[in-house]
Design an enzyme around this catalytic site. Structure first.
Site, PDB file in Angstrom:
ATOM      1  N   TYR A  84       0.826  -1.201   0.000  1.00 45.35           N
ATOM      2  CA  TYR A  84       0.000   0.000   0.000  1.00 45.35           C
ATOM      3  C   TYR A  84       0.865   1.257   0.000  1.00 45.35           C
ATOM      4  O   TYR A  84       1.335   1.719   1.036  1.00 45.35           O
ATOM      5  CB  TYR A  84      -0.939   0.021   1.204  1.00 45.35           C
ATOM      6  CG  TYR A  84      -1.855  -1.181   1.319  1.00 45.35           C
ATOM      7  CD1 TYR A  84      -2.176  -1.966   0.216  1.00 45.35           C
ATOM      8  CD2 TYR A  84      -2.406  -1.547   2.544  1.00 45.35           C
ATOM      9  CE1 TYR A  84      -2.999  -3.066   0.329  1.00 45.35           C
ATOM     10  CE2 TYR A  84      -3.247  -2.638   2.668  1.00 45.35           C
ATOM     11  CZ  TYR A  84      -3.537  -3.398   1.556  1.00 45.35           C
ATOM     12  OH  TYR A  84      -4.368  -4.490   1.672  1.00 45.35           O
ATOM     13  N   HIS A  96       0.332 -12.301   1.558  1.00 41.62           N
ATOM     14  CA  HIS A  96      -0.452 -11.381   0.733  1.00 41.62           C
ATOM     15  C   HIS A  96      -0.462 -11.809  -0.733  1.00 41.62           C
ATOM     16  O   HIS A  96       0.577 -11.826  -1.391  1.00 41.62           O
ATOM     17  CB  HIS A  96       0.145  -9.974   0.859  1.00 41.62           C
ATOM     18  CG  HIS A  96      -0.780  -8.877   0.450  1.00 41.62           C
ATOM     19  ND1 HIS A  96      -0.362  -7.570   0.316  1.00 41.62           N
ATOM     20  CD2 HIS A  96      -2.098  -8.874   0.153  1.00 41.62           C
ATOM     21  CE1 HIS A  96      -1.398  -6.813  -0.032  1.00 41.62           C
ATOM     22  NE2 HIS A  96      -2.454  -7.584  -0.145  1.00 41.62           N
TER      23      HIS A  96
END
Length: 310
Positions: free
Chosen positions: A48, A128
């Protein structure tokens, strides 16, 4: 797992400049608004904003206690040529992502994240998006995370994905504690139900993310995107039908979208991404409003949702 997951979480992708820039002040104000609203679950990832979300979230939470924080492994950030990010975040940096689900990569990733967060350990560490790295994630990343859990570097471990089939393998073949499932158990897409049933049977907690399916369920005028692509006419029509049923019960579409996943016994939490304090206040207000049982009964009777509530 003894870790209790709070019911409502703050998703940190938007304060990593997802799609559009957010100032440091706006990001801090969003986290502060979440804290003041009682939110005690915060989620982030190196992905992010090339570490920007982790740095901002760590700074905003510094000195506070009593919260649960999750971050992720699988993308190492390494120095390269400076330039704008090419994966959806409005940042310019000399950091670049490199997929790495090796044991060494997992340890390095978590250590780097702790440095950005300013913390000695993490509450939840998630593998992830290992879509194209399934076998390495199972054979190398998972054992590394399990060892880090044993060492106390993480209180709980799991994985976060936008699909349900690989998480189902992890639940069946490993000893993970948590699955973060994005977009696959929503008012419009209940394809992840087999995963949730298995999680409920095995005591694996589920964090539901992407409950608006990237925008289609975010307002009472359904339209825009589904999973970050233009929504099909069929999906828009179905969303409008769901919205009409919601309206008959005095419930808004986004309110129902937030409430729906939490009806499943495997779902402990939902995470809502917010980039401003106003968005946080809107989402937390919606999450606090109950939806009547009659709403869910009508949606099911009209074939608009397929749900299990245990």
């Amino acid at each position: 797992m003894t870790l209790a997951l709070p019911r409502l979480g703050f998703g940190g992708a938007p304060i990593g400049n997802l799609f559009t820039p957010v100032s440091d002040e706006e990001a801090r104000a969003a986290v502060e608004a979440a804290w003041q609203a009682g939110v005690r679950l915060f989620d982030t990832a190196p992905h992010y904003g090339l570490g920007l979300s982790e740095r901002r979230l760590g700074a905003a939470l510094a000195g506070r206690a009593g919260y649960v924080l999750s971050t992720k492994v699988g993308r190492l950030l390494e120095r390269g040529e400076a330039g704008p990010d090419t994966e959806g975040f409005a940042v310019t940096s000399d950091l670049r992502r490199r997929w790495d689900f090796s044991a060494d990569g997992v340890r390095r990733s978590l250590d780097d994240s702790l440095g950005r967060l300013g913390l000695p350990s993490i509450d939840v560490a998630l593998i992830h998006d290992p879509d194209d790295h399934a076998e390495q994630a199972l054979s190398e990343a998972y054992p590394a995370l399990a060892a880090l859990r044993d060492e106390g570097a993480a209180r709980a471990i799991g994985l976060g994905m936008n699909q349900w089939r690989l998480p189902l393998r992890f639940v069946q073949e490993t000893d993970i504690d948590v699955v973060m499932l994005a977009g696959r158990y929503t008012l419009l897409d209940q394809s992840g139900l087999p995963l949730l049933e298995e999680c409920a049977a095995r005591g694996v907690q589920v964090i539901a993310a992407g409950v608006f399916n990237s925008g289609l369920l975010a307002t009472d005028e359904p339209g825009g995107t589904f999973d970050y692509a233009p929504a099909s006419a069929e999906l828009v029509d179905r969303a409008r039908k769901i919205a009409a049923v919601c309206g008959r019960h005095g419930v808004t579409l986004p309110q129902a979208a937030i409430a729906f996943p939490l009806r499943h016994p495997a779902v402990s939490s939902i995470v809502l991404g917010s980039r401003t304090a106003d968005e946080v206040r809107r989402n937390t207000a919606l999450a606090a409003q109950p939806a009547p049982e009659e709403l869910w009964a009508e949606l099911a009777s009209e074939g608009l949702v397929r749900a299990s509530t245990g």
